[in-house]
Design a protein around this motif. Structure first.
Motif, PDB file in Angstrom:
ATOM      1  N   ILE A  98       9.576 -24.704  42.969  1.00 59.19           N
ATOM      2  CA  ILE A  98       8.955 -25.554  43.972  1.00 59.19           C
ATOM      3  C   ILE A  98       7.503 -25.167  43.877  1.00 59.19           C
ATOM      4  O   ILE A  98       6.484 -26.120  43.942  1.00 59.19           O
ATOM      5  N   SER A  99       7.231 -24.096  43.561  1.00 58.85           N
ATOM      6  CA  SER A  99       5.818 -23.220  43.551  1.00 58.85           C
ATOM      7  C   SER A  99       5.283 -23.870  42.479  1.00 58.85           C
ATOM      8  O   SER A  99       3.940 -24.066  42.421  1.00 58.85           O
ATOM      9  N   LEU A 100       5.697 -24.351  41.503  1.00 57.03           N
ATOM     10  CA  LEU A 100       5.329 -24.889  40.083  1.00 57.03           C
ATOM     11  C   LEU A 100       5.172 -26.475  40.455  1.00 57.03           C
ATOM     12  O   LEU A 100       4.705 -27.196  39.374  1.00 57.03           O
ATOM     13  N   GLY A 101       5.249 -27.069  41.390  1.00 54.66           N
ATOM     14  CA  GLY A 101       5.315 -28.435  41.542  1.00 54.66           C
ATOM     15  C   GLY A 101       6.343 -29.355  41.634  1.00 54.66           C
ATOM     16  O   GLY A 101       6.393 -30.627  41.790  1.00 54.66           O
ATOM     17  N   ALA A 143      15.799 -23.156  50.491  1.00 62.90           N
ATOM     18  CA  ALA A 143      14.510 -23.255  50.108  1.00 62.90           C
ATOM     19  C   ALA A 143      14.063 -24.730  49.904  1.00 62.90           C
ATOM     20  O   ALA A 143      12.588 -24.846  50.106  1.00 62.90           O
ATOM     21  N   GLU A 167      12.460 -21.656  45.159  1.00 62.35           N
ATOM     22  CA  GLU A 167      11.122 -21.368  45.395  1.00 62.35           C
ATOM     23  C   GLU A 167      10.136 -21.275  44.438  1.00 62.35           C
ATOM     24  O   GLU A 167       9.059 -21.866  44.289  1.00 62.35           O
ATOM     25  N   HIS A 168      10.704 -20.615  43.064  1.00 62.46           N
ATOM     26  CA  HIS A 168       9.811 -20.649  41.949  1.00 62.46           C
ATOM     27  C   HIS A 168       9.497 -22.036  41.362  1.00 62.46           C
ATOM     28  O   HIS A 168       8.358 -22.323  41.157  1.00 62.46           O
ATOM     29  N   ARG A 199      15.141 -17.750  46.018  1.00 63.08           N
ATOM     30  CA  ARG A 199      13.886 -17.565  45.138  1.00 63.08           C
ATOM     31  C   ARG A 199      13.776 -18.168  43.854  1.00 63.08           C
ATOM     32  O   ARG A 199      12.774 -18.626  43.172  1.00 63.08           O
ATOM     33  N   ALA A 236       4.626 -25.447  35.077  1.00 62.79           N
ATOM     34  CA  ALA A 236       4.116 -26.256  36.242  1.00 62.79           C
ATOM     35  C   ALA A 236       4.514 -27.801  35.965  1.00 62.79           C
ATOM     36  O   ALA A 236       4.029 -28.328  34.673  1.00 62.79           O
ATOM     37  N   ALA A 246      10.649 -26.062  52.356  1.00 62.56           N
ATOM     38  CA  ALA A 246       9.564 -26.697  51.901  1.00 62.56           C
ATOM     39  C   ALA A 246       9.457 -28.232  52.322  1.00 62.56           C
ATOM     40  O   ALA A 246       8.665 -28.708  51.994  1.00 62.56           O
ATOM     41  N   GLU A 264       9.607 -31.203  42.445  1.00 61.03           N
ATOM     42  CA  GLU A 264      10.238 -31.773  44.010  1.00 61.03           C
ATOM     43  C   GLU A 264      11.650 -32.165  43.754  1.00 61.03           C
ATOM     44  O   GLU A 264      12.465 -32.055  44.726  1.00 61.03           O
TER      45      GLU A 264
END
Length: 337
Positions: free
Chosen positions: A177-180, A206, A174-175, A171, A336, A210, A182
């Motif tokens: 990654i969700s903010l962009g 994760a 993933e958090h 998690r 982000a 992705a 890499e």
């Protein structure tokens, strides 16, 4: 059996034959109510069979103690576990003896020697790999034991309390990654600890889910302490292509990452996002407040204390391995990209 023979029978021998702790036998002798009925009946039958006689001049009284043992006590998360154990002990009218063995054989030997001199209800070992000699001695003394966050793979007959470390690692990553992000750096915990390996596996899972590549240079060794977070982050920021985010396997290492980012003339989270693991009380007061994975440390201590007291009363434990849920707590250290 004669009276003289009966007098030679000790409550330690009775406890061993009954398969319970010495304090449990003492409770039965003292008419205490906090003993399971089946256990009380078994102990009383053995006392009658062996003709046990209490010595009026020096009656044995239950110590009503929990031994709480750490490898080290210089970590804030230890305080959280102590708090959970203390809450249960206080409510049960039981004392707590806290020890640190510092991973040294001499310290462990001294602790075992001290343990033999007092009638403890049970032992809670934290972040420890239970060595066979220690296991054997605790068995010989009929002392119930519970492991919290075990270092190695424990035997099935010892209850363990842990957290969902793999899910927490997943998690956290993933958090980011969700903010962009890499290129995400990872600072590992002590390699000998199961929880460290689980968090690293969650991080890798994760990235794989992705479709992001795994770069070994983005993984730095650590030991859960501030200094290793500082040094690991310095190494990450010195890469030709440094990460834009860092997941540290403990809050203390995350605070070390903060320091390294600042020393580089950068800012959290504008230049580098940081995620920790633990959710220590100071995480919410750091600057900026730390995004982290909440590990229920106090609850782990609380459940361990309840479990060891149940074992001391002769009750069975239905689930030998318990993992409490971890949660992502989003604060201001991530942003982000």
């Amino acid at each position: 059996m004669t009276v003289d023979e009966g007098r030679r029978i000790t409550i330690t021998a009775i406890a061993r034959e009954a398969g319970v702790s010495v304090p449990t036998v003492s409770r039965v002798l003292n008419g205490r109510s906090d003993v399971a009925p089946q256990t009380r009946e078994r102990v009383e039958e053995l006392l009658r069979r062996h003709g046990y006689r209490r010595r009026a001049a020096r009656p044995r009284v239950s110590a009503s103690l929990i031994d709480l043992v750490f490898n080290d006590l210089d970590s804030p998360w230890a305080v959280e576990i102590i708090r959970g154990v203390e809450d249960v002990a206080h409510a049960a009218g039981v004392g707590t003896v806290v020890s640190a063995i510092h991973r040294r054989t001499a310290s462990t030997r001294q602790w075992l020697q001290n343990l033999r001199t007092r009638a403890t209800d049970g032992v809670v070992l934290v972040a420890s790999d239970l060595a066979p000699p220690v296991h054997a001695e605790l068995r010989r003394l009929n002392v119930p034991m519970v492991l919290v966050d075990p270092a190695g793979v424990p035997t099935l007959d010892i209850p363990t309390i842990g957290a969902t470390n793999w899910t927490g690692g997943l998690r956290a990553t993933e958090h980011l990654i969700s903010l962009g992000h890499e290129r995400i750096g990872f600072i590992a915990g002590s390699p000998s600890m199961l929880c460290s390996r689980a968090r690293l596996d969650g991080y890798r899972a994760a990235l794989e889910a992705a479709g992001l590549p795994m770069h070994e240079e983005l993984i730095q060794p650590g030991d859960f302490y501030h200094e290793s977070g500082l040094e690991g982050t310095k190494a990450l920021l010195a890469l030709d292509k440094p990460p834009t985010a860092i997941f540290a396997s403990s809050d203390q290492m995350a605070f070390g990452a903060y320091e390294a980012v600042r020393q580089r003339g950068l800012r959290v989270p504008d230049d580098v996002s940081v995620v920790g693991f633990d959710d220590l009380p100071e995480a919410r007061w750091s600057s900026p407040p730390l995004t982290t994975i909440r590990q229920p440390l106090a609850e782990m201590g609380l459940l361990a204390a309840r479990t060891v007291l149940r074992l001391a009363q002769g009750e069975a434990v239905e689930t030998p391995r318990v993992e409490l849920a971890t949660d992502l707590v989003v604060r201001d250290s991530t942003k982000a990209r």
